[in-house]
Each structure stands twice: as C-alpha cells, then as structure tokens.
Design an enzyme around this catalytic site. Structure first.
Site, PDB file in Angstrom:
ATOM      1  CB  THR A   1      -7.571  -4.678   2.601  1.00 25.88           C
ATOM      2  OG1 THR A   1      -6.582  -4.384   3.597  1.00 25.88           O
ATOM      3  CG2 THR A   1      -7.478  -3.661   1.474  1.00 25.88           C
TER       4      THR A   1
ATOM      5  CG  ASP B   1      -2.054   0.980   1.084  1.00 30.76           C
ATOM      6  OD1 ASP B   1      -2.326   1.425  -0.048  1.00 30.76           O
ATOM      7  OD2 ASP B   1      -2.668   1.318   2.108  1.00 30.76           O
TER       8      ASP B   1
ATOM      9  NE  ARG C   1       5.272  14.227  10.799  1.00 23.73           N
ATOM     10  CZ  ARG C   1       4.627  13.185  10.261  1.00 23.73           C
ATOM     11  NH1 ARG C   1       4.388  12.126  10.984  1.00 23.73           N
ATOM     12  NH2 ARG C   1       4.249  13.212   8.999  1.00 23.73           N
TER      13      ARG C   1
ATOM     14  CB  THR D   1      -5.966   7.980   1.659  1.00 22.68           C
ATOM     15  OG1 THR D   1      -5.869   6.974   2.649  1.00 22.68           O
ATOM     16  CG2 THR D   1      -7.304   8.686   1.764  1.00 22.68           C
TER      17      THR D   1
ATOM     18  CG  ASP E   1      -5.536   0.511   4.070  1.00 18.36           C
ATOM     19  OD1 ASP E   1      -5.580  -0.553   4.709  1.00 18.36           O
ATOM     20  OD2 ASP E   1      -4.634   1.361   4.209  1.00 18.36           O
TER      21      ASP E   1
ATOM     22  CD  GLU F   1      -5.394   2.990   0.137  1.00 22.26           C
ATOM     23  OE1 GLU F   1      -4.628   2.294  -0.568  1.00 22.26           O
ATOM     24  OE2 GLU F   1      -5.201   3.212   1.344  1.00 22.26           O
TER      25      GLU F   1
ATOM     26  NE  ARG G   1      -7.587   6.865   9.889  1.00 22.97           N
ATOM     27  CZ  ARG G   1      -6.918   6.662   8.770  1.00 22.97           C
ATOM     28  NH1 ARG G   1      -5.681   6.180   8.806  1.00 22.97           N
ATOM     29  NH2 ARG G   1      -7.471   6.903   7.606  1.00 22.97           N
TER      30      ARG G   1
ATOM     31  CE1 TYR H   1       3.531   7.798  12.472  1.00 21.75           C
ATOM     32  CE2 TYR H   1       2.408   7.817  14.590  1.00 21.75           C
ATOM     33  CZ  TYR H   1       3.123   8.476  13.603  1.00 21.75           C
ATOM     34  OH  TYR H   1       3.428   9.794  13.752  1.00 21.75           O
TER      35      TYR H   1
ATOM     36  CD  GLU I   1      -7.093  13.333   4.162  1.00 22.95           C
ATOM     37  OE1 GLU I   1      -6.939  14.296   3.415  1.00 22.95           O
ATOM     38  OE2 GLU I   1      -7.044  12.149   3.763  1.00 22.95           O
TER      39      GLU I   1
ATOM     40  CD  GLU J   1      -6.044   4.985   4.994  1.00 21.85           C
ATOM     41  OE1 GLU J   1      -5.404   4.147   4.318  1.00 21.85           O
ATOM     42  OE2 GLU J   1      -5.521   5.735   5.839  1.00 21.85           O
TER      43      GLU J   1
ATOM     44  CG  HIS K   1      -3.981  10.729   2.743  1.00 19.90           C
ATOM     45  ND1 HIS K   1      -5.049  10.699   3.622  1.00 19.90           N
ATOM     46  CD2 HIS K   1      -3.150   9.723   3.116  1.00 19.90           C
ATOM     47  CE1 HIS K   1      -4.869   9.708   4.491  1.00 19.90           C
ATOM     48  NE2 HIS K   1      -3.730   9.097   4.209  1.00 19.90           N
TER      49      HIS K   1
ATOM     50  CE1 TYR L   1      -0.111   8.469   4.217  1.00 18.52           C
ATOM     51  CE2 TYR L   1       1.988   9.598   4.055  1.00 18.52           C
ATOM     52  CZ  TYR L   1       0.770   9.416   4.684  1.00 18.52           C
ATOM     53  OH  TYR L   1       0.449  10.175   5.777  1.00 18.52           O
TER      54      TYR L   1
ATOM     55  CE  LYS M   1      -3.248   2.292   7.598  1.00 22.00           C
ATOM     56  NZ  LYS M   1      -4.021   3.227   6.783  1.00 22.00           N
TER      57      LYS M   1
ATOM     58  CD  GLN N   1      -2.782   4.865  10.922  1.00 23.46           C
ATOM     59  OE1 GLN N   1      -4.008   4.901  10.847  1.00 23.46           O
ATOM     60  NE2 GLN N   1      -2.001   5.303   9.958  1.00 23.46           N
TER      61      GLN N   1
HETATM   62 CA    CA Z   1      -3.844   3.143   3.057  1.00 22.70          CA
END
Ligand code: CA
Length: 439
Positions: free
Chosen positions: A269, A139, A155, A372, A245, A213, A249, A256, A386, A211, A146, A141, A265, A252
């Site tokens: 899927t 997968d 961050r 995503t 996906d 995708e 959260r 992560y 988001e 997500e 996104h 990114y 994840k 995650q």
């Molecule tokens: Ca994904």
C-alpha cells in the site's frame, strides 16, 4: 468541528520562501504539512520536517536553534522524534500552537530573521519516508458509487448489500507493507482461478489495479472499551494523506469470500509522504454526503448535526498514469480520473467513531483509509476495475497502448488538492508507484 479558521489561513499571508508564494504550489504557508525525511542516500536517523514551497523546514534544527521559544518543552521534543507518533498523540492544542509558531517563523514579515540555510533543505535533496510508525491499518469502503459499481460487476442482480447504508464497511489491512511514495511495487503472485477453469493455479497476477483513496492518521487514541463520540471524533484525527491500495483483482476474486480481502491487497500500500492536518483543511470543509430521501438516516451513534453540516471535505483527487513507453518517448502522464472526496457516503468522523464503537482502542499513528474514492460522474472512478469494466472496455493511452489493468513499467500517480473562493489553494503532493516484474 474543532478546527476553526484563524490567522494561519489568511490568503494574503506570504512566506520568505519564494517558491511557497507561487499560485499553483501544493505547499503555501497556509498548508504546513508534516513529513519525515533524511538526506538522499544517507542512513541518518529520520527527522520531522514541514513542506514549504519546494523546501522542507527541518524541525530538529529549529529546535536546536531555539526558534520555537514559546512552545512547551514536551512539544519541542516531539518535534525532534524520528517519526510523527509523539506529535500525533499530543492532541489538538499543542498542534495548534506549533502551527501558529511555524506560520510566524515562515511568514515574509517574520520578526525572527531565521538562518535560512541552516533550517531549510530542498525537497529534491531528501528522501521522504513513511511519516509514522503505523501500528494498525484499516481500510474502509465509504464510496457508495464504488461499492455499487464493483457490486454490479460481481453480483449484477444484487450490487449493494443490505448492510451498506447502515454500517461503514471495512477490513483490517496490513501495516507492514505500507510504503512511501516512489517505492517500486513488485507484481504479486497468488491463487488465481479463471471462470473457465475448474481449479486454481498459483501464478503472477494479470489483473493488477490501483485504488485511489484518502487516508487519515489517528492523533490521540482511546482506551480499550472507551468509544469515541461522533462530535469528538475529529479531535482524534491528526491529518490526511493520499493512499494507493494496490489490488490484484484476480487473486481477490477467488479469495474474498467469505472473509474479505487478504493477499490481494496485503503485498503493498503506497501513501503520500506529507500529512495535511485537519487545521490546514478547515477552509475546505463542506456538508456530509447528501443521502437520498429514501436512504436510512445513520444510526444515532453515527449521527450529529455538526457532522452532517461540516463533516465533508472538498478535496479534488486525480489519478495519472505513465507507461514505460510514454516515459521513453517523453510523454507526460495521462489523466485517468478526477473526482472529489466530498462524494463519500461516510465522513471521516463516522468511520473513526464506528471503528471505536465496540471499544476497539485506536492508537496514535494508526492509519484509516477511506476506500476507493469514486463519484457519480463519468471520469470520476477511482480504479481500473470500474473504468475498464473489469477489463471489458480497455482504455487507450496517448501512445496507442491499451490498458485493461496495469502492466510492468506503468507508473501510477495520485494527486490531491483543495480550492475554494477566498482561500489559498493547498495540495497533498503526489503518491507515486511504478509496477516492476517480481521475477
Ligand atoms: Ca481499498
């Protein structure tokens, strides 16, 4: 690209399958996507089929009836396999020959007079399965919007990490838990550590998300140690599907760092059952994403004039939701977002080339997903993280219910389609999944 326009894309072509001639069908004769099916409720060996209107053409029956007389025997045998891997591994030329035979067989003025009732089934009478034996799933990114939106949430002062504009970022996903559309999704449990607590606890995820995708299946693979050059990359791609996906959260956020997503994840899927070939998508190709002047150009191995002029694909992508309450009240699904695959920072050719650039061998049936798909415009964000700003700005459904993340009974529906002047619209069908309580 190797996928040129030909007679199979003629917008005036019509089929003797009447439902394929309706303007809004996802599956006109210009599409011809592949899937794997068996009759609803049966345990029969799965068979390969092609969607046409609201019907599926059974390729095994076509083979048995000798309806593809001009095709090589090896190709015909690949059409009778229980999944698409053999066909995927054969490469473009056999696939093009098959596309032309299918188009000839299904067109309204065909000379073959096919026995309709023997080769067609209603899509409503069959069960659609995962179309390939997926050995590996990766997968990416690839949406900079996104990546920036999510980066800001985690961050605020450093949203986009410095490697992003050079490296198509990805993680290795889990192939075993890829399920077809309409499979119920059990809410996962995992380690969760809310910010206000000092240690984690093991609990059901309260921040379950989707997500949106696009996935692409590897056709012919490469030998270990053999990279794939950017202008050859699309020869190794069979076709595209929709991918959800599912992402927990809260799991995650805690797990992560430093190695990326894992159990947040890998529980499930969902993919749409139809694989739309690159040939079918030929009319909808467009330039790759227009990078800002100040952005670095891709490194030479990820760069070609062909890819920058035609590496994009204009697929409109939508996410819809229907809560249990909406379903009980007969309320139609509610649209959460609409965007385009055209806005991805990296093309599918760049993703595949990068994947193989270290000599990693890809195999027929491997699934690569885009990450995503979020665009620059409001209303084009491809996940709730988001849209609701990590739950701080809930959305309101037509019933008045609020959503920060998914609750049990919510059904998420992904849709994708392509439209451009002078060509017949084609679609991907739907990728659906409903959240159920795991206890
Ligand atoms: Ca994904």
């Amino acid at each position: 690209m190797t996928h040129s326009l030909d007679a199979t894309h003629n917008p005036n072509l019509r089929s003797w399958v009447e439902s394929a001639n309706q303007q809004d069908t996802d599956f006109p004769i210009q599409n011809l996507p592949f899937g794997v099916f068996r009759p609803q409720g049966s345990t029969e060996t799965p068979r390969i089929g092609v969607a046409i209107g609201d019907k599926i053409l059974d390729l095994t029956r076509c083979y048995q009836l000798g309806l593809f007389p001009g095709l090589p025997e090896q190709l015909q045998i690949a059409c009778t396999a229980p999944n698409l891997n053999l066909l995927m591994g054969m490469g473009i030329q056999p696939r093009l020959a098959l596309r032309h035979s299918l188009s000839e067989l299904l067109r309204a003025d065909t000379q073959q007079h096919p026995p309709e009732t023997e080769i067609l089934l209603s899509i409503s009478d069959i069960e659609l399965l995962v179309p390939a034996s997926i050995g590996d799933y990766t997968d990416f990114y690839a949406s900079i919007f996104h990546a920036t939106n999510v980066g800001k949430l985690f961050r605020p002062d450093n949203p986009l990490l410095p490697n992003y504009k050079y490296v198509p970022i990805a993680y290795h996903g889990r192939a075993s838990s890829i399920v077809p559309s309409d499979t119920a999704i059990k809410r996962p449990s995992g380690q969760i550590k809310p910010a206000e607590e000092s240690v984690p606890r093991f609990a059901r995820s309260q921040m379950l998300d989707y997500e949106l995708e696009v996935g692409f299946f590897v056709g012919t693979g490469n030998q270990p140690g053999q990279p794939i050059y950017i202008d050859k990359a699309e020869e190794h791609i069979f076709g595209l599907c929709l991918v959800n996906d599912w992402s927990a959260r809260d799991i995650q956020a805690w797990e992560y760092q430093p190695l990326g997503p894992f159990l947040a994840k890998s529980f499930a899927t969902t993919i749409s059952p139809w694989v739309v070939t690159l040939e079918a998508l030929a009319p909808f190709r467009c330039p790759a994403f227009d990078r800002a002047q100040s952005d670095p150009q891709p490194l030479p191995y990820l760069s070609s004039s062909l890819d920058s002029s035609l590496g994009g694909i204009d697929i409109t992508l939508e996410v819809w939701i229907r809560s249990a309450q909406m379903e009980q009240q007969g309320i139609q699904p509610f649209c959460l977002s609409r965007g385009s695959f055209q806005q991805m920072y990296w093309t599918i050719a760049q993703m595949l080339t990068h994947h193989a650039s270290n000599g990693c061998n890809l195999r027929p049936g491997d699934l690569l997903a885009s990450g995503t798909v979020s665009g620059a415009q409001a209303g084009s964000q491809g996940c709730l993280l988001e849209i609701t700003q990590r739950g701080s700005q809930p959305i309101v459904l037509p019933t008045g219910e609020e959503r920060k993340f998914l609750v049990d009974g919510d059904e998420v529906i992904l849709r994708g389609y392509c439209e451009t002047a002078g060509y017949q619209r084609i679609g991907f069908g739907e990728c659906r999944g409903k959240i159920v309580n795991s206890q």
